[in-house]
Design an enzyme around this catalytic site. Structure first.
Site, mmCIF file in Angstrom:
data_model
loop_
_atom_site.group_PDB
_atom_site.id
_atom_site.type_symbol
_atom_site.label_atom_id
_atom_site.label_comp_id
_atom_site.label_asym_id
_atom_site.label_seq_id
_atom_site.Cartn_x
_atom_site.Cartn_y
_atom_site.Cartn_z
ATOM 1 N N HIS A 162 0.851 -1.188 0.000
ATOM 2 C CA HIS A 162 0.000 0.000 0.000
ATOM 3 C C HIS A 162 0.886 1.238 0.000
ATOM 4 C CE1 HIS A 162 -3.092 -2.897 1.315
ATOM 5 N NE2 HIS A 162 -3.905 -2.067 0.705
ATOM 6 N N LYS A 591 -13.943 4.931 5.774
ATOM 7 C CA LYS A 591 -14.352 5.903 4.757
ATOM 8 C C LYS A 591 -15.869 5.858 4.556
ATOM 9 C CE LYS A 591 -13.093 5.324 0.386
ATOM 10 N NZ LYS A 591 -14.296 5.457 -0.482
#
Length: 929
Positions: A162, A591
């Site tokens: 990531h 999120k």
């Protein structure tokens, strides 16, 4: 920088806090290191860039301090005037100066942490093996019970690519050189001449760092990411994983006087080269390359260790007895050197080396030290270890156990933990890709059926039937689409890897955005196509659902209940030892629903999953997909593991490690050892010791449900239901500029839109960190507490204070929020808000954010009964406070550069300046993604 610029004591700029003398002494030594590095960097800047740049850096820093401390309007105007007057080249120089100071201050801080670890080494403390074993002894758990626990345990850190590490490897290498020099200064007593030489070495290292490109000029490839990840095996894993096992083994044997080997329980995992979700550059060929690089690193390490072992084991046959097995091993060696004719251990090691070198050649690896002669390759790592065991037993049987406990012991354990593949490579793909692949395969094999049009139950019935069928689904005579061919190629590569390296080389196939039972069965069928699932119901790979959104977390227990009720699937689980892994996604759930709701829904999902798995008699292994920042599930691993609900750990845990977190945890051997120890200790404690404590009371769960509901409403109301929020976000953050950084191989968005739903969690969190709001790590909490107290006016706050004192989950949630809010700055965030051209939109949205920020801080302090943020963590408080004088200026420069970049034609120098500020701010925050 020089004594004129950098050595000021930022701690003295705040009201002093009474602390114990030891902490003050720690601070003094840390400040000494920061002053030394700052002076050297300052001299370097003056020598390389001139006195003018040197002086401007100091003016910016002092003005920034006034602005941050007092929200001083004249300071704001003065700061803007200074920055407006700079040329672009001078701006870049100043950004580099502040960025590198942040980097060097981090090195000094890391060295201080190492100093503390050494001081506490061997003492029982939370997070240490010694402390956890002492706790186990105190509650009556025997050493033999602990051995049985570890025989069935699994602790697996999984490295991912990531893109949150913004530094180049070249920069990190130079910084490691500086860290090594600081460590040498710490350990050795030096003469005056040696001190001068040491400072000269530091000056060389800092100058080289200054003259090294801070930014990558080209985008990383997936194999670049693999190589970067592998460097941490050299720094930490290959030696520290065996050492941790040795430490535990010795402690248990000391406890009960036995001499038993501990089962290997710590296994490394990786996503780098196997994670295809949203990354079109991870192909079958790339996965093959990743496996080759991993295996090469493991075998080269073993060969180097064997070479060193051969030098060490100079034991002469006429001076020490050897076992019959050792004598046979020596006789089979192709080594005919007369110099070693009377040295059976060396002959045996030469033979082992020759066989391992032949294994490397069989796997098509080059560039290895030539063996003494031809030999038969090893069939698998177990055969290699069996030969090492012969050496071990012979030494033990002939009064040489002290030799057996040296390099040989470490090598034997390394082979047991790393095999020939180094780390288990996970395959990961989005469920939508599997669905499209299966649609194409089924529609071609069964004309008239439309898989995509089927409902869930029809799909389950069809897939279960295909699983029982003996015929393959794919046909060599059908021309499939590129995506389907790519997926089939990846699965075939996995089968080839199993044949070459054994079944542990790829143990997990993870399904992102898993929403139903059919998503799981589709992957099972693809595994069956390549022989990794057979007709007898045996699977060579764990099929792992990843539940990521709030809705999917809420549905997860029901999906797993239905899945485990299917006879055909349950047979596969039984063939894997009765263990089913489930992955939980922290990033997308945050999120989707905000920090509070994400944390709560994850906790509830675990409770429900534990119940389902107990009902089915299947062992649950949770894989936690945590990021570095709190907004993506980050925070101290020890606290996070202990905060899991009862039964959720149960001796087995996998956890992602990524980006800047890998660097901070594993680039130094001692720090790496400490972090591995924390994972092992927390897993043991959560599994054996925490279940003895009572479950949280029902009213605690009810209160958290209410808080989550209020927080969810506030968060969704801002992010997804406020008109113009997307425009505000894209204008007030560096989200657009982050995509230019070349920090990873994967695209930043799933689709080419500005929708928050389509944005990946990393750039979402990263952007809010850069503007110093860290919104994903706290937004909605203030509103939630206000609403809760309003509904419970008599005892609402007192009850939340009780929750904080008594419930590890709630305490960890608030502790992480405490850290995030301490790193935020509403004053600096207000400057980013000014980048939004629509004044009405700017005032409306930033006004809401500012009010929630103040409300969240007040709520947090009231519940924790603190006067200021991080009051209960003075070391972290000092650390963050120390960074502000060098971090804040980077934000101010970034805002000015963004204004220029967005109002004029593209200027590469301005863009480069923005990229440098992103790098420096990330370094100052330490866990920004």
């Amino acid at each position: 920088m020089s004594s004129k610029i950098m050595p000021i004591d930022p701690i003295a700029q705040k009201t002093p806090v009474a602390e114990d003398p030891a902490a003050i002494d720690e601070d003094a030594r840390l400040r000494d290191d920061i002053r030394l590095l700052g002076r050297i960097l300052g001299d370097t800047v003056r020598d390389q860039e001139g006195e003018g740049v040197f002086d401007v850096v100091e003016r910016i820093r002092q003005t920034s301090i006034r602005f941050h401390r007092d929200n001083d309007k004249p300071a704001r105007s003065e700061l803007e005037a200074i920055l407006d007057g700079l040329s672009t080249p001078d701006t870049v120089r100043i950004v580099r100066a502040f960025s590198y100071f942040s980097h060097l201050a981090n090195i000094a801080e890391d060295q201080n942490n190492i100093r503390q670890m050494r001081a506490l080494s061997g003492t029982p403390r939370p997070g240490s093996v010694v402390g956890t074993l002492a706790h186990a002894r105190a509650v009556g758990i025997s050493a033999q019970e602990l051995r049985r626990f570890f025989a069935h345990a699994l602790v697996s850190p999984v490295l991912t690519a990531h893109p949150t590490e913004v530094r180049r490897k070249s920069t990190m290498d130079r910084e490691m050189e500086v860290a090594g020099l600081l460590d040498r200064r710490e350990r050795l007593q030096m003469t005056a001449e040696e001190v001068a030489q040491h400072e000269e070495q530091l000056r060389r290292a800092v100058l080289t760092l200054w003259q090294t490109n801070m930014l990558r000029r080209t985008k990383l490839t997936v194999l670049d990411e693999v190589k970067n990840g592998l460097s941490f095996y050299d720094h930490s894993f290959l030696r520290e994983v065996p050492r941790l096992h040795g430490l535990l083994e010795d402690r248990l044997n000391d406890d009960d006087g036995r001499d038993e080997e501990l089962a290997s329980f710590l296994r490394m995992g990786s996503w780098i080269g196997g994670d295809r979700d949203g990354n079109p550059f991870v192909t079958a060929e790339v996965m093959r390359g990743a496996l080759r690089l991993q295996s090469t690193r493991a075998l080269r390490f073993y060969l180097d260790e064997l070479h060193a072992l051969g030098s060490e084991l100079s034991i002469a046959a006429h001076l020490a007895d050897v076992s019959d097995d050792l004598r046979l091993l020596a006789e089979r060696s192709p080594d005919t050197s007369p110099h070693r004719s009377g040295e059976p251990y060396r002959l045996a090691v030469s033979g082992i080396y020759a066989r391992l070198a032949a294994t490397a050649h069989k796997l098509k690896f080059d560039d290895i030290r030539a063996p003494v002669g031809a030999a038969e390759p090893y069939a698998d790592p177990q055969e290699f270890k069996a030969d090492l065991d012969v050496l071990h037993r012979s030494l033990i049987a002939n009064q040489a156990s002290v030799i057996a406990r040296g390099r040989l012991r470490q090598l034997r354990r390394a082979v047991d933990c790393f095999g020939f593949h180094l780390a288990s490579l996970d395959m990961r793909q989005n469920s939508a890709v599997h669905e499209r692949t299966m649609t194409e395969l089924i529609d071609a094999a069964m004309p008239g059926k439309s898989y995509m049009a089927m409902n869930e139950e029809a799909r389950i019935a069809l897939l279960a039937g295909e699983l029982r069928s003996t015929r393959p689904l794919a046909s060599p005579f059908v021309k499939y689409g590129e995506e389907t061919l790519g997926e089939l190629a990846v699965f075939r590569t996995a089968a080839e890897a199993h044949a070459a390296f054994g079944h542990t080389v790829i143990s997990q196939c993870i399904i992102s955005m898993c929403k139903g039972v059919s998503d799981m069965l589709e992957v099972v069928l693809l595994l069956k196509e390549v022989g990794l699932v057979d007709h007898a119901g045996r699977s060579a790979i764990n099929v792992v659902p990843l539940f990521e959104t709030i809705e999917d977390l809420q549905a997860s227990a029901g999906i797993m209940d239905r899945l485990l009720s299917l006879h055909d699937y349950r047979r596969l689980v039984d063939s894997r030892g009765g263990v089913q892994e489930v992955m939980l996604g922290y990033s997308d759930s945050n999120k989707d629903g905000g920090f509070v709701t994400s944390g709560w829904e994850l906790y509830k999902a675990e409770i429900e999953l534990v119940k389902v798995f107990e009902h089915h008699g299947v062992r649950l292994r949770l894989f936690h997909g945590r990021g570095g920042s709190v907004g993506r599930g980050g925070g101290p691993s020890y606290d996070a593991i202990l905060a899991q609900p009862g039964g959720a750990v149960n001796g087995q845990i996998r956890i992602t490690e990524q980006g800047e977190i890998i660097t901070s945890k594993y680039s130094n051997a001692e720090v790496g050892r400490n972090n591995l120890e924390i994972l092992a200790a927390a897993t043991l404690e959560a599994s054996l010791l925490m279940p003895r404590q009572s479950a949280p009371r029902a009213e605690y769960l009810d209160a958290m449900e209410q808080l989550s509901s209020f927080a969810f409403k506030a968060y969704r109301g801002l992010v997804y239901e406020t008109e113009g929020f997307e425009d505000y976000f894209w204008a007030s953050t560096v989200i657009t500029e982050i995509a230019t950084l070349n920090i990873g191989s994967r695209p930043a968005s799933r689709k080419k839109t500005h929708k928050i739903e389509d944005l990946r969690a990393i750039p979402w969190v990263f952007s809010w960190a850069q503007c110093r709001l860290m919104l994903p790590g706290w937004y909605g909490f203030g509103s939630a507490v206000e609403a809760f107290v309003k509904e419970h006016p008599d005892k609402g706050m007192a009850f939340l204070q009780e929750l904080y004192r008594e419930w590890p989950f709630f305490r960890t949630l608030l502790s992480n929020m405490d850290m995030v809010l301490a790193k935020s700055s509403i004053a600096i965030a207000s400057r980013y808000a000014e980048l939004v051209p629509d004044e009405q939109l700017r005032q409306a949205i930033f006004g809401r954010i500012r009010a929630e920020w103040h409300g969240s801080i007040q709520a947090l302090l009231d519940i924790m009964q603190q006067d200021r943020l991080l009051q209960s963590n003075p070391r972290l408080e000092r650390s963050i406070r120390n960074r502000f004088p060098y971090l804040d200026p980077l934000n101010h420069v970034q805002v000015e550069l963004l204004k220029e970049h967005r109002s004029h034609a593209i200027d590469e120098k301005v863009l480069r300046g923005i990229q440098l500020t992103i790098n420096g701010i990330s370094a100052g925050l330490r866990n920004s993604g």
